[in-house]
Design an enzyme around this catalytic site. Sequence first.
Site, short mmCIF file in Angstrom:
data_model
loop_
_atom_site.label_atom_id
_atom_site.label_comp_id
_atom_site.label_asym_id
_atom_site.label_seq_id
_atom_site.Cartn_x
_atom_site.Cartn_y
_atom_site.Cartn_z
N ASN A 180 -11.46 -4.90 -0.77
CA ASN A 180 -11.10 -3.00 0.47
C ASN A 180 -11.13 -1.83 -1.02
OD1 ASN A 180 -10.05 -1.16 1.39
ND2 ASN A 180 -7.70 -1.71 0.95
N TYR A 190 -3.89 -13.28 7.68
CA TYR A 190 -4.61 -13.34 6.91
C TYR A 190 -5.64 -13.88 8.94
CZ TYR A 190 -4.63 -12.84 2.22
OH TYR A 190 -4.09 -11.70 1.05
N GLU A 204 8.28 0.45 2.08
CA GLU A 204 8.02 1.02 4.03
C GLU A 204 8.59 -0.06 3.87
OE1 GLU A 204 3.55 -0.14 5.12
OE2 GLU A 204 2.74 0.53 3.59
N CYS A 257 -4.13 -3.02 2.51
CA CYS A 257 -4.42 -4.33 2.22
C CYS A 257 -2.78 -5.12 1.90
CB CYS A 257 -5.97 -4.68 1.37
SG CYS A 257 -5.38 -3.82 -0.39
N HIS A 258 -2.13 -4.49 1.69
CA HIS A 258 -0.90 -4.51 1.18
C HIS A 258 -0.13 -5.50 1.74
CE1 HIS A 258 -0.06 -0.26 1.84
NE2 HIS A 258 1.16 -0.91 2.29
#
Length: 154
Positions: free
Chosen positions: A113, A90, A148, A121-122
């Site tokens: 979001n 953040y 990912e 946002c993850h």
Amino acid sequence: MMIKCTLNLDTPLGKMFLEGDDRYITALRFGELEEDCPSPILCMAEKQLGEYFAGSRKEFELPLNPRGTEFQKSVWNALLEIPYGETASYGEIAAKIGNPKASRAVGMANNRNPIAIIIPCHRVIGAGGKLTGYAGGLDKKEFLLKLEKKGVEL
């Protein structure tokens, strides 16, 4: 006149739905709507999300129009710059948008979001690498990050 369109999806994360019109994606949320009203843009998004979950797509190529404040939009634009398979804190996002003391406000914008996954946002984590809140639950955030990272333990 824009026609509002919706499309329900079955994903590895459960039921989700897309919202948009004939030009833009405006939302991707967890849950399900009573009725589908797909548009070509939503069908393109559905295809790209399928490719993402299959591991063959790392970037989305979709016209987005999330609704929010200018600050929220600046945060969401910064999220789009976090590469696939990577994370940012953040605080890093706050610094990137030129407001280094706004990490808490970045967290609130991240929470609001409207276009989950596509606006990633993850990929935002707490200081020290800690997994923090996610609209769909931390289990979904962890799933996306592992997807990912190709199964790398978090």
